[in-house]
Design a protein around this motif. Structure first.
Motif, mmCIF file in Angstrom:
data_model
loop_
_atom_site.group_PDB
_atom_site.id
_atom_site.type_symbol
_atom_site.label_atom_id
_atom_site.label_comp_id
_atom_site.label_asym_id
_atom_site.label_seq_id
_atom_site.Cartn_x
_atom_site.Cartn_y
_atom_site.Cartn_z
ATOM 1 N N THR A 18 -5.647 3.166 3.887
ATOM 2 C CA THR A 18 -4.354 3.841 3.877
ATOM 3 C C THR A 18 -4.541 5.329 4.143
ATOM 4 N N THR A 19 -5.612 5.922 3.621
ATOM 5 C CA THR A 19 -5.902 7.324 3.900
ATOM 6 C C THR A 19 -6.208 7.534 5.373
ATOM 7 N N ARG A 48 6.154 4.630 11.205
ATOM 8 C CA ARG A 48 7.565 4.226 11.301
ATOM 9 C C ARG A 48 8.281 4.402 9.964
ATOM 10 N N ALA A 49 7.640 3.989 8.871
ATOM 11 C CA ALA A 49 8.273 4.115 7.564
ATOM 12 C C ALA A 49 8.449 5.579 7.176
ATOM 13 N N ALA A 50 7.454 6.413 7.461
ATOM 14 C CA ALA A 50 7.550 7.830 7.134
ATOM 15 C C ALA A 50 8.606 8.524 7.988
ATOM 16 N N TRP A 51 8.706 8.136 9.243
ATOM 17 C CA TRP A 51 9.728 8.731 10.113
ATOM 18 C C TRP A 51 11.127 8.371 9.620
ATOM 19 N N ALA A 52 11.312 7.145 9.168
ATOM 20 C CA ALA A 52 12.613 6.749 8.624
ATOM 21 C C ALA A 52 12.956 7.576 7.388
ATOM 22 N N VAL A 106 0.820 -1.209 0.000
ATOM 23 C CA VAL A 106 0.000 0.000 0.000
ATOM 24 C C VAL A 106 0.856 1.262 0.000
ATOM 25 N N ALA A 107 2.131 1.135 0.311
ATOM 26 C CA ALA A 107 3.059 2.264 0.312
ATOM 27 C C ALA A 107 4.467 1.694 0.349
ATOM 28 N N SER A 165 4.061 7.582 -2.621
ATOM 29 C CA SER A 165 3.143 6.802 -1.803
ATOM 30 C C SER A 165 2.895 7.564 -0.511
ATOM 31 N N ALA A 166 2.058 7.031 0.348
ATOM 32 C CA ALA A 166 1.748 7.703 1.610
ATOM 33 C C ALA A 166 2.998 7.927 2.444
#
Length: 647
Positions: free
Chosen positions: A300-301, A421-425, A68-69, A255-256
Motif C-alpha cells: 500500500t505504501t 481513483r479513490a483518492a481522486w474521488a 487496505v484503505a 487511510s492512504a
C-alpha cells in the motif's frame, strides 16, 4: 524436466564435450496443462466450503479480499487481465505521468566493470531533530552527518529546538553540502532566511516547511495563506518554501485514500494562493514538497507513492503546468501510527519494511523514525539504528540501483490505480465542499477520517490487524527504556492516534495494579490436547497485561489468587467435562468463566468465549472490570472528532 529435441554431437575421445545447442523455444511449463482462473476458483470454493462457508460470493475470490484503505481492497490473485494496459500507461521513470518515479537516474555512477552507466544514486537520507537541548542537538547532528545522513529535518518552536538557537545548532553544518528541512511555520522560515541571507551556495533540496493548512488540521484554527508568495520569492534557489504534509492526516487515523486526497487538496489550495499572489503556475509547482507516511503495509505504501505522483501530474496537466514542473518531490516518513511503546524494539522491523517500501515506491527523501519515538526523544543508539536502516538498504541491499522495481507487477499496478481513483474521488469531494480549509472547518475531513479509523480500530480489536509484541506475542517481563519527553504536537484539531494505543493503555492500567491481576487457565486432559488453546488464551490475556497461571482443572485455582478462569482443552474434552469444571470453578470462588473456543460449542456455565477473530479488546476490558482494574485505564481508540470509537 526440460527436454531438447536437438541431437547430441559426438566428439573425439579425450576432447571436451561440445556445448549443447539451445532449443529455439524453451517452455518451462510446457509439460503441464494450462491452468485457468476458473479452475483456480473451483479449488478456492472447495477449500472455503470445507472450512464451513456455505454461501460464497461471485467471484469467489471476493471472500478473500482484504481491505487496505477506504473503498480499496486487495484480491488474493492478480493476472495480466487485472492490470490490463496499466503498466504501459504508467510510462517511464522521469516522464509524465511520473507513476514510475520523478527521476530517470543519475549519470556518471560507475557500475561494476568500470563503465559509467545510468544508475540511480539513491535517495536523500533525512534525519529528524527536535531536542530542545542545543548542545545535544548539535552533537546528534554531527554524528548523523558523519555517518550516512545527507540532509537534516529540524523541528523548531516551543518544546523543540529553540528558534533563536537555529544559528548555533547549524554552526558546524556545511549548508553547501547538507540541505535542511524545517518545521515551525513562519518564525522558523524567517529565522533561516535571515541566517543565510546573501548566500548563493546552499545545497539544493531544502525546504522552509511552511504548511498553514497542516497547522489548521492539527489545531482546528484557520490560517492565513496570504504571505506564501513573499516567502517563496526569498526562498534559496533549488529550495522549496511549502510542504504539503499528508502525515497530519495519516497520524489522525486516515487511510492512504484520505491522506492522498487531503494532500492533493492542500497542494491545490497552495497553488491557488501562490498564483493569486503573482507566481506563475510553474513557479508555484516548484515551491511545493510533499510529505507522506510510509507504513509496514509495504505494498500500500509503494502503490500510494506511485498514485500520489500520478494524481499531482493530473493536477499539473489541468493547471497548464509544463511537464517537467509537474513531478512531485516526495518525502516519505515512517508512520507514527504503527509505532508502539510496548516492545518498542519491534519498531525496528516495522521501520525497515516501511523504508524498503518508500524506496521501492520512489520517494526522493526518506526519514526513518527511531524505534523509541513513541517513548520520547531518541537516544544515540536509536538514531544510529534509524540511519543505518537506510544505509543498509541503499548500500548493502542496493535497493536504489533499480528504478521502480515494482513496476509491471499486476498487483502493484492494479493497487496503484485503485488508490489513485479513490483518492481522486475524495479530493473532488473536498473541492465541492469549498476546498480543504472549508472541509476542515465544517468537519467533513474529521468525520471521514474518523470513519476510516473506526474501521481500522475494529480490525485491531479483533486482531485481524495484528500488532506483534502488543496484541500478539506480548512480552510480559519486558522492561521499557526510559526517554526524555518530546514536545507535545499541536492539538485542538485532528488528534494523533496509534494503532497500539488501546491495548497499551489497558495494559498500563492492569500492570499498575498490585498484585498483578490474573486469569487462571483451567486445562482439561493431557498437555498434548490442551497446549494449543492454553497458549492461545495466554497470548490473548497477556495482550492486556494479565498474568495467566495454569493448572489441571480446578486444582490450581486457589493458588492463582483470582476470580476469573478460562477453560482450555479440545472440543471432545469440553463436551465431556467443561460444564462440570465450570461449576467446580464457581464453587471454588470464580465469578467469571471463559472458554477457549468458538461460541458454537455452547457450553453450560460459561460466560464467554475467546477464539480467533473475537473482539479481544472487549474481552480484556470485561475481564479487567471484573478484576477491579480502574476504569480510567480502559480507554478506547479515539476518532479525529474526539469521540471514543469502541471496537
Amino acid at each position: 524436466m526440460m527436454r531438447s529435441t536437438d541431437q547430441q554431437t559426438t566428439t573425439p575421445e579425450g576432447a571436451p564435450p561440445a556445448e549443447p545447442a539451445a532449443p529455439e523455444l524453451l517452455e518451462l511449463a510446457g509439460e503441464f496443462p494450462v491452468a485457468s482462473r476458473a479452475q483456480w476458483r473451483d479449488l478456492v470454493a472447495g477449500v472455503l466450503r470445507k472450512a464451513g462457508r456455505e454461501e460464497l460470493p461471485d467471484p469467489v475470490e471476493d471472500a478473500l479480499r482484504v481491505p487496505v484503505a477506504t473503498g480499496v481492497s486487495v484480491a488474493p490473485l492478480y493476472t495480466a487481465e487485472d492490470a490490463g494496459d496499466l503498466p504501459a500507461l504508467a510510462g517511464v521513470p522521469g516522464l509524465p505521468p511520473f507513476v514510475r518515479g520523478a527521476r530517470a537516474g543519475s549519470a556518471g555512477v560507475t557500475a561494476a566493470g568500470g563503465a559509467d552507466t545510468e544508475v540511480p544514486a539513491g535517495w536523500d537520507v533525512r534525519q529528524r531533530h527536535a531536542d530542545p537541548d542545543v548542545a545535544a542537538t548539535r552533537e546528534a547532528i554531527a554524528a548523523d552527518l558523519e555517518n550516512g545522513v545527507s540532509s537534516l529535518w529540524l523541528v523548531l518552536g516551543e518544546g523543540a529546538v529553540p528558534v533563536e538557537a537555529l544559528g548555533e545548532v547549524l554552526t558546524d553544518v556545511y549548508l553547501d553540502l547538507a540541505p535542511v528541512s524545517l518545521s515551525g511555520g513562519s518564525p522558523a522560515a524567517e529565522a533561516f532566511l535571515a541566517l543565510v541571507e546573501g548566500r548563493t551556495d546552499l545545497a539544493p533540496g531544502g525546504c522552509l516547511g511552511l504548511d498553514p493548512l497542516g497547522l489548521h488540521a492539527a489545531t482546528g484554527e484557520p490560517q492565513d495563506l496570504s504571505g506564501l508568495a513573499d516567502v517563496a520569492r526569498r526562498t534559496p534557489a533549488g529550495w522549496r518554501s511549502v510542504v504539503v504534509d499528508g502525515t497530519v492526516f495519516a497520524d489522525a487515523g486516515a487511510s492512504a485514500v484520505e491522506e492522498l486526497g487531503c494532500a492533493v487538496a492542500a497542494g491545490v489550495a497552495y497553488l491557488r494562493a501562490l498564483t493569486d499572489q503573482g507566481l506563475t503556475v510553474d513557479e508555484a509547482f516548484g515551491q511545493l514538497e510533499f510529505r507522506f507516511s510510509a507504513s509496514a503495509d509495504q505494498f500500500t505504501t509503494i502503490a500510494g507513492l506511485r498514485a500520489a505522483r500520478r494524481l499531482w501530474d493530473r493536477v499539473g496537466e489541468a493547471s497548464g503546468a509544463a511537464p517537467e514542473a509537474r513531478a512531485t518531490r516526495q518525502h516519505a516518513v515512517t508512520s507514527s501510527v504503527m509505532t508502539t511503546k510496548h516492545d518498542p524494539w519491534v519498531n525496528m522491523l516495522r521501520t525497515t519494511v516501511a523504508c524498503f517500501a518508500a524506496g521501492v515506491g520512489g520517494a526522493d527523501v526518506v526519514t526513518v523514525q527511531p524505534f523509541d519515538a513513541a517513548l520520547g526523544l531518541p537516544d544515540a543508539f536509536s538514531r544510529r539504528i534509524a540511519r543505518n536502516t537506510q544505509s543498509l538498504l541503499v548500500e548493502e541491499g542496493s535497493l536504489a540501483r533499480v528504478l521502480d522495481p515494482a513496476g509491471g507487477s499486476w498487483y502493484v499496478e492494479s493497487l496503484t490505480e485503485d488508490l489513485a481513483r479513490a483518492a481522486w474521488a475524495w479530493f473532488t469531494e473536498i473541492e465541492r465542499a469549498g476546498g480543504l480549509a472549508a472541509a476542515l472547518s465544517s468537519g467533513l475531513v474529521g468525520e471521514r477520517i474518523a470513519a476510516a479509523w473506526a474501521d481500522r480500530a475494529q480490525r485491531l480489536a479483533t486482531r485481524t490487524d495484528a500488532l506483534t509484541g502488543v496484541s500478539e506475542f506480548p512480552d510480559p517481563a519486558e522492561v521499557l527504556p526510559t526517554r526524555r519527553p518530546a514536545a507535545a504536537p499541536p492539538s485542538g484539531g485532528l488528534p494523533r492516534v496509534r494503532a497500539a494505543q488501546a491495548y497499551e493503555q489497558l495494559r498500563d492500567a492492569v500492570e499498575a495494579v498490585r498484585p498483578r491481576p490474573r486469569v487462571y487457565l483451567a486445562t482439561l486432559g493431557p498437555a498434548a490436547r490442551h497446549t494449543a488453546r492454553a497458549g492461545f488464551a495466554a497470548n490473548l490475556f497477556g495482550a492486556g497485561g494479565l498474568q495467566t497461571p495454569a493448572g489441571d482443572g480446578v486444582a490450581g485455582f486457589a493458588d492463582a489468587s483470582t476470580t476469573v478462569a478460562c477453560l482450555c482443552g479440545t472440543d471432545r474434552d469440553y463436551a465431556a467435562d467443561a460444564a462440570g469444571l465450570a461449576a467446580e470453578l464457581r464453587a471454588a470462588g470464580a465469578t467469571q468463566v471463559w472458554l477457549a473456543g468458538p461460541p458454537s460449542l455452547a457450553v453450560d456455565g460459561v460466560d464467554g468465549y475467546v477464539y480467533a477473530g473475537c473482539d479481544a479488546l472487549a474481552v480484556l476490558r470485561e475481564v479487567a472490570d471484573q478484576l477491579g482494574v480502574p476504569n480510567e485505564g480502559h480507554v478506547g481508540q479515539h476518532g479525529p472528532s474526539g469521540e471514543e470509537v469502541r471496537a
